[in-house]
Each structure stands twice: as structure tokens, then as C-alpha cells.
Write a protein that holds these residues in place. Structure first.
Motif, PDB file in Angstrom:
ATOM      1  N   HIS A 136       0.754  -1.421  -0.651  1.00  0.00           N
ATOM      2  CA  HIS A 136      -0.313  -0.012  -0.275  1.00  0.00           C
ATOM      3  C   HIS A 136       0.884   1.757  -0.591  1.00  0.00           C
ATOM      4  O   HIS A 136       1.805   1.600   0.822  1.00  0.00           O
ATOM      5  N   PRO A 137       0.895   1.975  -1.379  1.00  0.00           N
ATOM      6  CA  PRO A 137       1.221   3.437  -0.886  1.00  0.00           C
ATOM      7  C   PRO A 137       1.166   4.560  -0.268  1.00  0.00           C
ATOM      8  O   PRO A 137       2.071   5.005   0.664  1.00  0.00           O
ATOM      9  N   GLY A 138       0.193   4.481   0.940  1.00  0.00           N
ATOM     10  CA  GLY A 138       0.155   5.040   2.163  1.00  0.00           C
ATOM     11  C   GLY A 138       0.556   4.643   3.445  1.00  0.00           C
ATOM     12  O   GLY A 138       0.813   3.434   3.726  1.00  0.00           O
ATOM     13  N   GLY A 139      -0.359   4.865   4.161  1.00  0.00           N
ATOM     14  CA  GLY A 139       0.206   4.089   5.561  1.00  0.00           C
ATOM     15  C   GLY A 139      -1.845   4.091   5.682  1.00  0.00           C
ATOM     16  O   GLY A 139      -2.471   3.964   6.105  1.00  0.00           O
ATOM     17  N   TYR A 140      -1.673   2.367   6.027  1.00  0.00           N
ATOM     18  CA  TYR A 140      -2.794   1.725   5.363  1.00  0.00           C
ATOM     19  C   TYR A 140      -3.318   1.576   6.867  1.00  0.00           C
ATOM     20  O   TYR A 140      -2.587   1.018   8.273  1.00  0.00           O
ATOM     21  N   GLU A 141      -4.637   1.638   7.182  1.00  0.00           N
ATOM     22  CA  GLU A 141      -5.088   1.566   8.014  1.00  0.00           C
ATOM     23  C   GLU A 141      -6.674   0.583   8.070  1.00  0.00           C
ATOM     24  O   GLU A 141      -7.516   0.286   6.831  1.00  0.00           O
ATOM     25  N   HIS A 142      -6.110  -0.571   9.134  1.00  0.00           N
ATOM     26  CA  HIS A 142      -7.239  -1.921   8.485  1.00  0.00           C
ATOM     27  C   HIS A 142      -8.737  -1.061   9.113  1.00  0.00           C
ATOM     28  O   HIS A 142      -9.136  -0.283   9.977  1.00  0.00           O
ATOM     29  N   GLN A 147      -9.990   5.830   2.780  1.00  0.00           N
ATOM     30  CA  GLN A 147      -8.961   6.636   2.916  1.00  0.00           C
ATOM     31  C   GLN A 147      -7.555   5.509   2.912  1.00  0.00           C
ATOM     32  O   GLN A 147      -7.304   5.750   1.473  1.00  0.00           O
ATOM     33  N   ASN A 148      -7.771   4.330   2.492  1.00  0.00           N
ATOM     34  CA  ASN A 148      -7.415   3.287   1.865  1.00  0.00           C
ATOM     35  C   ASN A 148      -7.099   3.921   0.394  1.00  0.00           C
ATOM     36  O   ASN A 148      -5.438   3.711   0.079  1.00  0.00           O
ATOM     37  N   ILE A 149      -8.451   3.916  -0.015  1.00  0.00           N
ATOM     38  CA  ILE A 149      -8.791   3.812  -2.153  1.00  0.00           C
ATOM     39  C   ILE A 149      -8.163   5.034  -2.242  1.00  0.00           C
ATOM     40  O   ILE A 149      -7.422   5.048  -3.284  1.00  0.00           O
ATOM     41  N   ILE A 150      -7.939   5.872  -1.529  1.00  0.00           N
ATOM     42  CA  ILE A 150      -7.565   7.494  -1.795  1.00  0.00           C
ATOM     43  C   ILE A 150      -6.652   7.504  -1.643  1.00  0.00           C
ATOM     44  O   ILE A 150      -5.792   7.958  -2.978  1.00  0.00           O
ATOM     45  N   SER A 154      -3.804   7.972  -5.323  1.00  0.00           N
ATOM     46  CA  SER A 154      -3.251   9.142  -5.694  1.00  0.00           C
ATOM     47  C   SER A 154      -2.383   8.842  -6.529  1.00  0.00           C
ATOM     48  O   SER A 154      -1.285   9.806  -6.044  1.00  0.00           O
ATOM     49  N   THR A 155      -1.825   8.102  -7.163  1.00  0.00           N
ATOM     50  CA  THR A 155      -0.625   6.983  -7.865  1.00  0.00           C
ATOM     51  C   THR A 155      -0.823   6.945  -8.834  1.00  0.00           C
ATOM     52  O   THR A 155      -1.714   6.278  -8.805  1.00  0.00           O
ATOM     53  N   TRP A 156      -0.335   7.599  -9.670  1.00  0.00           N
ATOM     54  CA  TRP A 156      -0.221   7.936 -11.586  1.00  0.00           C
ATOM     55  C   TRP A 156      -0.184   5.714 -11.132  1.00  0.00           C
ATOM     56  O   TRP A 156      -1.069   5.517 -12.271  1.00  0.00           O
ATOM     57  N   TYR A 157       0.544   5.534 -11.031  1.00  0.00           N
ATOM     58  CA  TYR A 157       1.151   3.908 -11.366  1.00  0.00           C
ATOM     59  C   TYR A 157      -0.173   3.097 -10.840  1.00  0.00           C
ATOM     60  O   TYR A 157      -0.433   1.303 -11.486  1.00  0.00           O
ATOM     61  N   SER A 158      -1.017   3.454  -9.613  1.00  0.00           N
ATOM     62  CA  SER A 158      -2.430   2.294  -9.065  1.00  0.00           C
ATOM     63  C   SER A 158      -3.443   2.735 -10.298  1.00  0.00           C
ATOM     64  O   SER A 158      -3.778   1.643 -11.090  1.00  0.00           O
ATOM     65  N   ASN A 159      -3.709   3.605 -10.780  1.00  0.00           N
ATOM     66  CA  ASN A 159      -4.555   4.124 -11.566  1.00  0.00           C
ATOM     67  C   ASN A 159      -4.348   3.029 -12.913  1.00  0.00           C
ATOM     68  O   ASN A 159      -5.434   3.174 -13.391  1.00  0.00           O
ATOM     69  N   VAL A 160      -3.147   3.957 -13.560  1.00  0.00           N
ATOM     70  CA  VAL A 160      -2.605   2.366 -14.821  1.00  0.00           C
ATOM     71  C   VAL A 160      -3.316   1.060 -14.769  1.00  0.00           C
ATOM     72  O   VAL A 160      -4.000   0.932 -15.642  1.00  0.00           O
ATOM     73  N   VAL A 161      -2.471   0.743 -13.416  1.00  0.00           N
ATOM     74  CA  VAL A 161      -2.767  -1.062 -13.320  1.00  0.00           C
ATOM     75  C   VAL A 161      -3.852  -1.252 -13.207  1.00  0.00           C
ATOM     76  O   VAL A 161      -4.320  -2.325 -13.698  1.00  0.00           O
ATOM     77  N   TYR A 162      -5.010  -0.595 -12.066  1.00  0.00           N
ATOM     78  CA  TYR A 162      -6.190  -0.378 -11.780  1.00  0.00           C
ATOM     79  C   TYR A 162      -7.088  -0.067 -13.057  1.00  0.00           C
ATOM     80  O   TYR A 162      -7.500  -1.577 -13.509  1.00  0.00           O
ATOM     81  N   ILE A 163      -6.875   0.110 -13.923  1.00  0.00           N
ATOM     82  CA  ILE A 163      -7.456   0.624 -14.931  1.00  0.00           C
ATOM     83  C   ILE A 163      -7.691  -0.501 -16.582  1.00  0.00           C
ATOM     84  O   ILE A 163      -8.286  -1.522 -16.551  1.00  0.00           O
ATOM     85  N   VAL A 217     -11.521   9.381  -7.712  1.00  0.00           N
ATOM     86  CA  VAL A 217      -9.938   9.872  -6.769  1.00  0.00           C
ATOM     87  C   VAL A 217      -9.522  10.680  -7.765  1.00  0.00           C
ATOM     88  O   VAL A 217      -9.169  11.876  -6.713  1.00  0.00           O
ATOM     89  N   MET A 218      -8.948  11.146  -8.707  1.00  0.00           N
ATOM     90  CA  MET A 218      -8.392  11.150  -9.721  1.00  0.00           C
ATOM     91  C   MET A 218      -9.294  12.637 -10.158  1.00  0.00           C
ATOM     92  O   MET A 218      -8.205  13.689 -10.027  1.00  0.00           O
TER      93      MET A 218
END
Length: 223
Positions: A136-142, A147-150, A154-163, A217-218
Motif C-alpha cells: 500500500h502506498p500510504g499508511g494502511y489503516e485496517h 482512506q486506503n482507496i484514496i 492518488s498514485t499514477w501507477y496504481s490508476n494505470v494498473v487498475y484501469i 479519486v483522480m
């Protein structure tokens, strides 16, 4: 008897069809759950908590969720194994590639194998990102998916991979739904057009539904 069925091409195709339907039902439910993010953090965070308490008091905490996970793992493994073995059998039967592509073969049909590989790799990344928090690119919260999804999108590579993965999923469903219907004997000359239309509609709705989250998010609609 079971071994004989599994060893046959029809048996493997049936396993692929049934496991594919199981995963499709899960994807519909998962997409609906994901869209709760547009109703605010309280809504989707409560949904994440409910997933772990569903079935109570008959079932203990997270038992139902783990049951769903086990069914999904079995479905994914069965689907991937049967697909791989059918692919190897097909290659052995036709060792030389066609000079020309099969007439009428859709883009989805020709990319089913690569789409499956992309989706398999995506599942691993997706679990490590939003389930375990390992990559996870941020501070993962169980139990705080909002917030985890945001953080993730919020990272370009995650958007590319997901889409890219969701587009592959759309093509996979488009062909897979109709193919599963044929394998299970649901299809017929009169029903083919309806089945293909349903497959196309499901593919479009699921693709757009899943992609709506990173786009939200974007664009700042979800923040």
C-alpha cells in the motif's frame, strides 16, 4: 468418475464455466460495495465492518468472510488450472500457428489468455495493496477502506494498473459469459443474440463501475 470427467476437455470447460460464474457473481457484489465510496467514508467503512460480522450470531467474527474467500480461491485456482490445461492441449493439437487469424474471432476471444494472465497478476497486487496493506502506498489503516482507496488512487501507477486490469476484465467477461453459456448448454441459435447482449452489458457495467472509483479519486469527487 471425477477423474474421468476432469481429464476430458468438456469437463475442464465445465469447471471453467462454473468457476467463472461464481467469480462473476462475486464481482457484481464487489462492484456494488465499491460504489459505496461515493456516499462518504462512514458508508463504505461501515460496509467493511459488516463484511466481517455478517452471519452473526450464528457464525463467529469473519467466518462468513473467510468462507467467501475460500470459495473464491477455489474458483480462481480451478478456473486458471483448467484454462492452462486446455490451452496446452490446444497447442499440442495444433503445434503450428495459423497463418491467418480465425475468421470472425473477436478481439476479446483472441486476448482471453493474456487477459487471464493480467487479471491473475492484478489479483495478487490488489490483495497486497488493499487487503494486507503490504504494498500500500500510504499508511494502511485496517477497516478504513475509504482512506486506503484514496491513498492507492492518488498514485499514477496504481490508476494505470487498475484501469488496464478492469479493461482486461471487461473483455474477459464479454467472451467468457457467452462461452460459459454454450458449455453449460444454455445457449442455442435463438438465444445466442440475447446471451451475447447480456455478456456485453455485464462487461460494460462492471468495467465502468470499477473504473468509476479511481476516476472519482483522480477528479476529486472522492477526497
Amino acid at each position: 468418475m471425477t477423474r474421468t470427467i476432469w481429464d476430458s476437455s468438456l469437463g475442464k470447460k465445465t469447471v471453467m464455466a462454473v468457476s467463472g460464474i461464481v467469480m462473476l457473481l462475486y464481482l457484481v457484489a464487489h462492484m456494488i460495495g465499491n460504489l459505496k465510496i461515493f456516499f462518504g467514508p462512514a458508508e463504505i467503512n461501515h460496509y467493511a465492518h459488516w463484511l466481517r460480522t455478517m452471519g452473526e450470531p450464528v457464525l463467529h467474527y469473519e467466518w462468513a468472510l473467510w468462507l467467501v474467500r475460500i470459495v473464491l480461491v477455489v474458483a480462481v485456482v480451478a478456473h486458471a488450472t483448467s484454462a492452462y490445461q486446455l490451452s496446452r492441449r490446444d497447442i499440442k493439437a495444433r503445434p503450428s500457428k495459423y497463418v491467418h487469424k480465425k475468421p470472425g474471432a473477436s478481439y476479446a476471444t483472441r486476448t482471453m489468455r493474456w487477459g487471464g494472465i493480467i487479471l491473475g497478476l492484478f489479483i495478487v497486487w490488489h490483495i497486497l495493496d488493499l487487503t494486507t496493506g503490504t504494498v500500500h502506498p500510504g499508511g494502511y489503516e485496517h477497516l478504513h477502506p475509504y482512506q486506503n482507496i484514496i491513498d492507492t488512487f492518488s498514485t499514477w501507477y496504481s490508476n494505470v494498473v487498475y484501469i488496464v486490469a478492469m479493461l482486461a476484465l471487461g473483455f474477459h467477461i464479454q467472451h467468457g459469459f457467452w462461452s460459459a453459456a454454450q458449455t453449460l448448454g444454455v445457449g442455442s441459435r435463438t438465444r445466442d443474440r440475447v446471451l451475447k447482449t447480456v455478456g456485453n452489458v455485464l462487461a460494460v457495467l462492471l468495467t465502468l463501475g470499477f473504473i468509476a472509483v479511481p476516476v472519482g479519486v483522480m477528479t476529486g469527487l472522492v477526497s
